[in-house]
Design a protein around this motif. Structure first.
Motif, PDB file in Angstrom:
ATOM      1  N   ARG A 144       6.612 -44.439  29.912  1.00 45.34           N
ATOM      2  CA  ARG A 144       8.046 -44.009  30.223  1.00 45.34           C
ATOM      3  C   ARG A 144       8.545 -44.317  31.558  1.00 45.34           C
ATOM      4  O   ARG A 144       9.687 -44.578  31.294  1.00 45.34           O
ATOM      5  CB  ARG A 144       8.092 -42.387  30.027  1.00 45.34           C
ATOM      6  N   ASP A 145       7.823 -44.351  32.459  1.00 44.04           N
ATOM      7  CA  ASP A 145       8.561 -44.854  33.791  1.00 44.04           C
ATOM      8  C   ASP A 145       8.304 -46.470  33.981  1.00 44.04           C
ATOM      9  O   ASP A 145       8.572 -46.589  35.207  1.00 44.04           O
ATOM     10  CB  ASP A 145       7.981 -44.149  34.911  1.00 44.04           C
ATOM     11  N   GLY A 146       8.044 -47.101  32.792  1.00 51.50           N
ATOM     12  CA  GLY A 146       7.986 -48.703  33.163  1.00 51.50           C
ATOM     13  C   GLY A 146       6.817 -49.459  33.524  1.00 51.50           C
ATOM     14  O   GLY A 146       6.750 -50.568  33.770  1.00 51.50           O
ATOM     15  N   LYS A 147       5.552 -48.640  33.716  1.00 53.59           N
ATOM     16  CA  LYS A 147       4.366 -49.281  33.818  1.00 53.59           C
ATOM     17  C   LYS A 147       3.877 -49.775  32.720  1.00 53.59           C
ATOM     18  O   LYS A 147       3.623 -49.410  31.712  1.00 53.59           O
ATOM     19  CB  LYS A 147       3.459 -48.115  34.574  1.00 53.59           C
ATOM     20  N   VAL A 148       2.952 -51.029  33.095  1.00 49.31           N
ATOM     21  CA  VAL A 148       2.361 -51.757  31.888  1.00 49.31           C
ATOM     22  C   VAL A 148       1.054 -51.252  31.822  1.00 49.31           C
ATOM     23  O   VAL A 148       0.316 -51.108  32.818  1.00 49.31           O
ATOM     24  CB  VAL A 148       2.467 -53.064  32.064  1.00 49.31           C
ATOM     25  N   ILE A 149       0.807 -50.819  30.727  1.00 53.34           N
ATOM     26  CA  ILE A 149      -0.909 -50.336  30.397  1.00 53.34           C
ATOM     27  C   ILE A 149      -1.716 -51.490  29.740  1.00 53.34           C
ATOM     28  O   ILE A 149      -1.395 -52.382  28.998  1.00 53.34           O
ATOM     29  CB  ILE A 149      -0.930 -49.318  29.121  1.00 53.34           C
ATOM     30  N   LEU A 150      -2.722 -51.799  30.511  1.00 51.24           N
ATOM     31  CA  LEU A 150      -3.808 -52.944  30.314  1.00 51.24           C
ATOM     32  C   LEU A 150      -5.015 -52.218  30.109  1.00 51.24           C
ATOM     33  O   LEU A 150      -5.362 -51.468  30.722  1.00 51.24           O
ATOM     34  CB  LEU A 150      -3.787 -53.830  31.471  1.00 51.24           C
ATOM     35  N   ALA A 151      -5.847 -52.795  29.135  1.00 49.48           N
ATOM     36  CA  ALA A 151      -7.199 -52.098  28.756  1.00 49.48           C
ATOM     37  C   ALA A 151      -8.109 -53.503  28.673  1.00 49.48           C
ATOM     38  O   ALA A 151      -7.665 -54.570  28.256  1.00 49.48           O
ATOM     39  CB  ALA A 151      -6.942 -51.443  27.675  1.00 49.48           C
ATOM     40  N   PRO A 152      -9.504 -53.048  29.034  1.00 53.84           N
ATOM     41  CA  PRO A 152     -10.395 -54.205  28.911  1.00 53.84           C
ATOM     42  C   PRO A 152     -10.602 -54.643  27.694  1.00 53.84           C
ATOM     43  O   PRO A 152     -10.425 -53.699  26.542  1.00 53.84           O
ATOM     44  CB  PRO A 152     -11.707 -53.481  29.431  1.00 53.84           C
ATOM     45  N   PHE A 153     -10.758 -55.911  27.193  1.00 48.98           N
ATOM     46  CA  PHE A 153     -10.903 -56.341  26.039  1.00 48.98           C
ATOM     47  C   PHE A 153     -12.183 -55.881  25.358  1.00 48.98           C
ATOM     48  O   PHE A 153     -12.202 -55.635  24.181  1.00 48.98           O
ATOM     49  CB  PHE A 153     -11.037 -57.845  25.962  1.00 48.98           C
ATOM     50  N   GLU A 154     -13.313 -55.280  25.995  1.00 53.09           N
ATOM     51  CA  GLU A 154     -14.333 -54.585  25.640  1.00 53.09           C
ATOM     52  C   GLU A 154     -14.791 -53.709  26.627  1.00 53.09           C
ATOM     53  O   GLU A 154     -14.721 -53.593  27.669  1.00 53.09           O
ATOM     54  CB  GLU A 154     -15.539 -55.560  25.528  1.00 53.09           C
ATOM     55  N   MET A 155     -14.927 -52.306  26.062  1.00 50.25           N
ATOM     56  CA  MET A 155     -15.276 -51.123  26.751  1.00 50.25           C
ATOM     57  C   MET A 155     -16.872 -50.813  26.399  1.00 50.25           C
ATOM     58  O   MET A 155     -17.325 -50.631  25.048  1.00 50.25           O
ATOM     59  CB  MET A 155     -14.316 -50.074  26.449  1.00 50.25           C
ATOM     60  N   HIS A 156     -17.527 -50.571  27.412  1.00 48.30           N
ATOM     61  CA  HIS A 156     -19.024 -50.352  27.018  1.00 48.30           C
ATOM     62  C   HIS A 156     -19.588 -49.189  27.838  1.00 48.30           C
ATOM     63  O   HIS A 156     -19.594 -48.156  27.200  1.00 48.30           O
ATOM     64  CB  HIS A 156     -19.819 -51.563  27.296  1.00 48.30           C
ATOM     65  N   SER A 157     -19.776 -49.502  29.052  1.00 41.12           N
ATOM     66  CA  SER A 157     -20.293 -48.230  29.878  1.00 41.12           C
ATOM     67  C   SER A 157     -19.422 -47.243  30.347  1.00 41.12           C
ATOM     68  O   SER A 157     -19.850 -45.875  30.755  1.00 41.12           O
ATOM     69  CB  SER A 157     -21.104 -48.957  31.319  1.00 41.12           C
ATOM     70  N   GLY A 158     -17.998 -47.550  30.133  1.00 45.62           N
ATOM     71  CA  GLY A 158     -17.037 -46.474  30.469  1.00 45.62           C
ATOM     72  C   GLY A 158     -15.534 -47.057  29.740  1.00 45.62           C
ATOM     73  O   GLY A 158     -15.537 -48.149  29.542  1.00 45.62           O
ATOM     74  N   PHE A 159     -15.092 -45.896  29.469  1.00 43.90           N
ATOM     75  CA  PHE A 159     -13.655 -46.287  29.002  1.00 43.90           C
ATOM     76  C   PHE A 159     -12.458 -45.925  30.155  1.00 43.90           C
ATOM     77  O   PHE A 159     -12.522 -44.984  30.771  1.00 43.90           O
ATOM     78  CB  PHE A 159     -13.280 -45.141  27.823  1.00 43.90           C
ATOM     79  N   TYR A 160     -11.546 -46.838  30.180  1.00 52.67           N
ATOM     80  CA  TYR A 160     -10.501 -46.770  31.362  1.00 52.67           C
ATOM     81  C   TYR A 160      -9.324 -47.495  30.857  1.00 52.67           C
ATOM     82  O   TYR A 160      -9.609 -48.394  29.978  1.00 52.67           O
ATOM     83  CB  TYR A 160     -11.081 -47.003  32.602  1.00 52.67           C
ATOM     84  N   ILE A 161      -8.235 -47.420  31.504  1.00 53.43           N
ATOM     85  CA  ILE A 161      -7.198 -48.439  31.391  1.00 53.43           C
ATOM     86  C   ILE A 161      -6.599 -48.863  32.779  1.00 53.43           C
ATOM     87  O   ILE A 161      -6.671 -48.061  34.015  1.00 53.43           O
ATOM     88  CB  ILE A 161      -6.008 -47.640  30.475  1.00 53.43           C
ATOM     89  N   LEU A 162      -5.744 -49.685  33.051  1.00 56.56           N
ATOM     90  CA  LEU A 162      -5.107 -50.052  34.319  1.00 56.56           C
ATOM     91  C   LEU A 162      -3.642 -50.135  34.132  1.00 56.56           C
ATOM     92  O   LEU A 162      -2.883 -50.166  32.879  1.00 56.56           O
ATOM     93  CB  LEU A 162      -5.235 -51.377  34.594  1.00 56.56           C
TER      94      LEU A 162
END
Length: 384
Positions: A322-340
């Motif tokens: 909502r405040d304009g930040k871009v959400i990036l995610a790893p193309f593959e998630m294995h040992s842990g899940f996260y976003i940037l």
């Protein structure tokens, strides 16, 4: 109910959690009608605007077709971590996650499924019988769904783009269908203008909505990229070719370009991150004037101390906050899940952990999709 004034009853109900409102629709037909009416939903949304809290939804699908839909909420004021608070499996989850006014749409076996997390209602739309006839050698076929809202007629609608082509986008064909989410709704084919040019949406592409218009990136061929816009009010398609510089220095842009659409300062923009992993750089192409097809360009380079966050794996764009930040995610998630989360204004990138994902999804080859939605938005429309 006759002992409590209607306006007071509405104020009381608007301050209750959504799960109770869904239950109270069973009290009587009068309560069900009240809680489902547009005035109540708009009043509910207005009251809770001040207490907005982000909610993250994740779809997972493995190679065997097993799927899951997970609901996650933030555990801190700065949204530094999301924790799974509800596992909506089984029977939920699919491809190409969409959200609009609290409704969730995903694709299951070529059919669109609409889910309302506030009430638990699920609606599977009928499958489309496309008019496209495959020519010899045309083997590629896929659908993409986009959900939006007609502000004038107060209707939720779904756009389906169907594409067929040979390898390398040869002999490309596409058509579009619209479904109005109402009783007795059915798919209706969109009539294209004479200047219409077939296109294929980006394979893992995102979209952005401004008012009643949804925008997405597509290819006319392996070298020509365009922004396609569909107005849910007029049900018309328009296309704007992206600047040549977006795909500069690429021998086959459709195979090499890493980009997607975001909303930036209230305008549609192409977030191009082909050099993010190697050079730590992204380029924003902002559509300043759609009629005049005027663009502006802005380049951003990550801070040296944050380069390590993007060097371990390829990244795909998953929308904006909502405040304009871009959400990036790893193309593959294995040992842990996260976003940037990438704050374009301050040029700051930070990691946000996702905790509570069932362990059997770790180290598994799977498709995943994410969508961020305000907690109050999921309560704004209580009925499909």
């Amino acid at each position: 109910m006759s002992e409590i004034p209607l306006d007071l009853l509405i104020e009381i109900l608007c301050r209750l959690p959504g799960k109770y409102l869904a239950r109270f629709k069973c009290v009587s037909k009068q309560w069900s009608s009240l809680i489902s009416c547009r005035y109540f939903c708009e009043r509910l949304y207005t009251i809770r605007q001040r207490k907005r809290r982000p909610h993250l939804y994740m779809c997972l699908v493995d190679k065997d077709g097993q799927s899951a839909l997970l609901s996650m909420s933030s555990t801190s004021p700065d949204n530094a971590c999301f924790v799974v608070d509800q596992d909506l499996s089984p029977g939920m989850g699919g491809y190409f996650l969409n959200v609009c006014h609290g409704l969730i749409c995903f694709t299951v076996r070529k059919k669109a499924c609409i889910y309302n997390p506030s009430t638990g209602q699920r609606l599977i739309l009928p499958q489309i019988k496309p008019d496209i006839i495959a020519d010899q050698g045309q083997v590629r076929y896929f659908k993409r769904h986009y959900m939006g809202y007609d502000l004038v007629d107060n209707q939720h609608k779904l756009l389906c783009t169907i594409v067929m082509y040979c390898d390398r986008l040869f002999h490309l064909k596409s058509e579009h269908w619209v479904f109005v989410l109402e009783t007795g709704g059915s798919w209706k084919k969109v009539v294209s203008h004479e200047s219409y040019r077939p296109h294929a949406p980006f394979a893992v592409g995102q979209y952005c909505i401004s008012g009643s218009v949804v925008h997405y990136l597509a290819w006319h061929d392996m070298y020509t990229c365009a922004i396609v816009s569909f107005d849910f009010r007029s049900e018309e398609l328009t296309t704007i070719i992206a600047p040549d510089d977006v795909r500069a220095n690429m021998s086959i842009p459709a195979l090499e370009l890493k980009a997607d659409l975001i909303e930036y300062g209230g305008k549609v923009a192409i977030f191009e991150h082909s050099n993010l992993k190697i050079e730590g750089m992204v380029v924003l192409w902002v559509l300043e004037d759609a009629e005049k097809k005027e663009w502006s360009k802005r380049s951003l380079v990550l801070q040296p101390c944050q380069r390590h966050l993007v060097q371990d794996t390829g990244l795909i764009l998953k929308g904006t906050t909502r405040d304009g930040k871009v959400i990036l995610a790893p193309f593959e998630m294995h040992s842990g899940f996260y976003i940037l989360c990438y704050d374009l204004r301050s040029n700051d990138l930070r990691k946000v952990d996702i905790k509570g994902v069932p362990h059997h999804w770790f180290d598994k080859e799977c498709y995943f999709d994410l969508r961020l939605m305000d907690e109050n938005e999921s309560l704004s429309y209580l009925e499909i």
